[in-house]
Design a protein around this motif. Structure first.
Motif, short mmCIF file in Angstrom:
data_model
loop_
_atom_site.label_atom_id
_atom_site.label_comp_id
_atom_site.label_asym_id
_atom_site.label_seq_id
_atom_site.Cartn_x
_atom_site.Cartn_y
_atom_site.Cartn_z
N ARG A 74 0.83 -1.19 0.00
CA ARG A 74 0.00 0.00 0.00
C ARG A 74 0.88 1.25 0.00
N ALA A 75 0.42 2.27 -0.68
CA ALA A 75 1.14 3.55 -0.68
C ALA A 75 0.91 4.24 0.66
N PRO A 76 1.94 4.88 1.22
CA PRO A 76 1.74 5.64 2.45
C PRO A 76 0.74 6.78 2.21
N ARG A 77 0.12 7.24 3.26
CA ARG A 77 -0.82 8.36 3.13
C ARG A 77 -0.07 9.63 2.79
N MET A 78 -0.58 10.35 1.84
CA MET A 78 0.06 11.57 1.35
C MET A 78 -0.52 12.76 2.10
N ARG A 79 0.08 13.09 3.23
CA ARG A 79 -0.44 14.12 4.11
C ARG A 79 0.30 15.45 4.00
N GLN A 80 1.39 15.48 3.28
CA GLN A 80 2.16 16.71 3.16
C GLN A 80 1.73 17.46 1.90
N GLN A 81 2.01 18.75 1.87
CA GLN A 81 1.78 19.57 0.70
C GLN A 81 3.13 19.97 0.11
N VAL A 82 3.27 19.83 -1.19
CA VAL A 82 4.47 20.29 -1.89
C VAL A 82 4.03 21.13 -3.07
N LEU A 114 6.43 10.52 -3.10
CA LEU A 114 5.29 9.87 -3.73
C LEU A 114 4.21 10.92 -3.92
N VAL A 115 3.66 10.99 -5.13
CA VAL A 115 2.57 11.92 -5.43
C VAL A 115 1.47 11.16 -6.15
N PRO A 116 0.24 11.67 -6.13
CA PRO A 116 -0.85 10.96 -6.79
C PRO A 116 -0.63 10.79 -8.30
N ALA A 117 -1.24 9.75 -8.86
CA ALA A 117 -1.18 9.52 -10.31
C ALA A 117 -1.70 10.76 -11.03
N GLY A 118 -1.09 11.08 -12.15
CA GLY A 118 -1.51 12.23 -12.95
C GLY A 118 -0.85 13.54 -12.57
N THR A 119 -0.04 13.54 -11.53
CA THR A 119 0.67 14.75 -11.10
C THR A 119 1.79 15.04 -12.10
N ARG A 175 2.15 0.86 -10.23
CA ARG A 175 0.83 0.33 -10.61
C ARG A 175 0.31 -0.67 -9.60
N ALA A 176 -1.01 -0.74 -9.52
CA ALA A 176 -1.66 -1.73 -8.67
C ALA A 176 -1.51 -3.10 -9.32
N ARG A 177 -1.35 -4.11 -8.52
CA ARG A 177 -1.25 -5.46 -9.07
C ARG A 177 -2.62 -5.97 -9.50
N LEU A 178 -3.64 -5.47 -8.87
CA LEU A 178 -5.01 -5.83 -9.21
C LEU A 178 -5.66 -4.68 -9.98
N ASN A 179 -6.89 -4.82 -10.32
CA ASN A 179 -7.66 -3.75 -10.98
C ASN A 179 -7.06 -3.32 -12.31
N GLY A 180 -6.50 -4.24 -13.06
CA GLY A 180 -5.99 -3.91 -14.38
C GLY A 180 -4.69 -3.15 -14.41
N GLY A 181 -4.01 -3.06 -13.29
CA GLY A 181 -2.70 -2.41 -13.27
C GLY A 181 -2.75 -0.91 -13.45
N ARG A 182 -3.79 -0.27 -12.94
CA ARG A 182 -3.88 1.19 -13.07
C ARG A 182 -2.78 1.85 -12.24
N VAL A 183 -2.35 3.03 -12.65
CA VAL A 183 -1.31 3.76 -11.93
C VAL A 183 -1.90 4.26 -10.62
N ARG A 184 -1.26 3.93 -9.50
CA ARG A 184 -1.73 4.35 -8.17
C ARG A 184 -1.04 5.62 -7.71
N TYR A 185 0.27 5.73 -7.98
CA TYR A 185 1.02 6.92 -7.59
C TYR A 185 2.31 6.97 -8.39
N ILE A 186 3.00 8.10 -8.28
CA ILE A 186 4.27 8.32 -8.97
C ILE A 186 5.35 8.45 -7.89
N ALA A 187 6.45 7.75 -8.08
CA ALA A 187 7.56 7.78 -7.13
C ALA A 187 8.77 8.44 -7.78
N ALA A 188 9.49 9.24 -7.00
CA ALA A 188 10.69 9.90 -7.51
C ALA A 188 11.74 9.98 -6.41
#
Length: 122
Positions: free
Chosen positions: A2-10, A66-71, A97-110
């Motif tokens: 699971r992705a950690p909760r994204m609680r910070q603002q950048v 880590l930022v949400p998909a589409g960022t 990508r998620a392993r389930l649900n068709g492999g949709r992008v869950r978040y972006i890592a850098a």
């Protein structure tokens, strides 16, 4: 995993579209485009401290972002945290990508790097 909760603002600064210099007629980078985003930002390592001069040294610290998909995050982005620290992106951000649900992008890592000037610190 699971992705950690994204609680910070950048703030993400990306290069703006090129503009033409009115004097020379050459293209130059336009003003940066700032995009706010929620994020997960965590320090990974303080891996180097180098002395460049007798009175100055710097510390280089790596972070994971880590930022949400589409960022709009690219290797040319600058990331600014809530305290105003500026990070550079190292390499290409990766879509996770998620392993389930068709492999949709869950978040972006850098991988980010922060260089701190420790001049005057004893």
């Amino acid at each position: 995993m699971r992705a950690p909760r994204m609680r910070q603002q950048v703030m993400l600064e990306n290069p703006g579209p090129p503009v033409v210099d009115p004097v020379t007629g050459n293209e130059r980078p336009g003003p940066p485009i700032a995009t706010p985003s929620r994020a997960y930002l965590e320090q990974r390592s303080l891996y180097a401290q180098q002395e460049y001069q007798a009175s100055q040294s710097t510390a280089t610290t790596d972070f994971i972002l880590l930022v949400p998909a589409g960022t709009p995050l690219t290797m040319d982005s600058t990331v600014i945290d809530e305290a105003g620290a500026r990070y550079v992106v190292v390499g290409h951000p990766a879509e996770r990508r998620a392993r389930l649900n068709g492999g949709r992008v869950r978040y972006i890592a850098a991988w980010l790097r922060l260089v701190s000037d420790l001049q005057g610190v004893s």
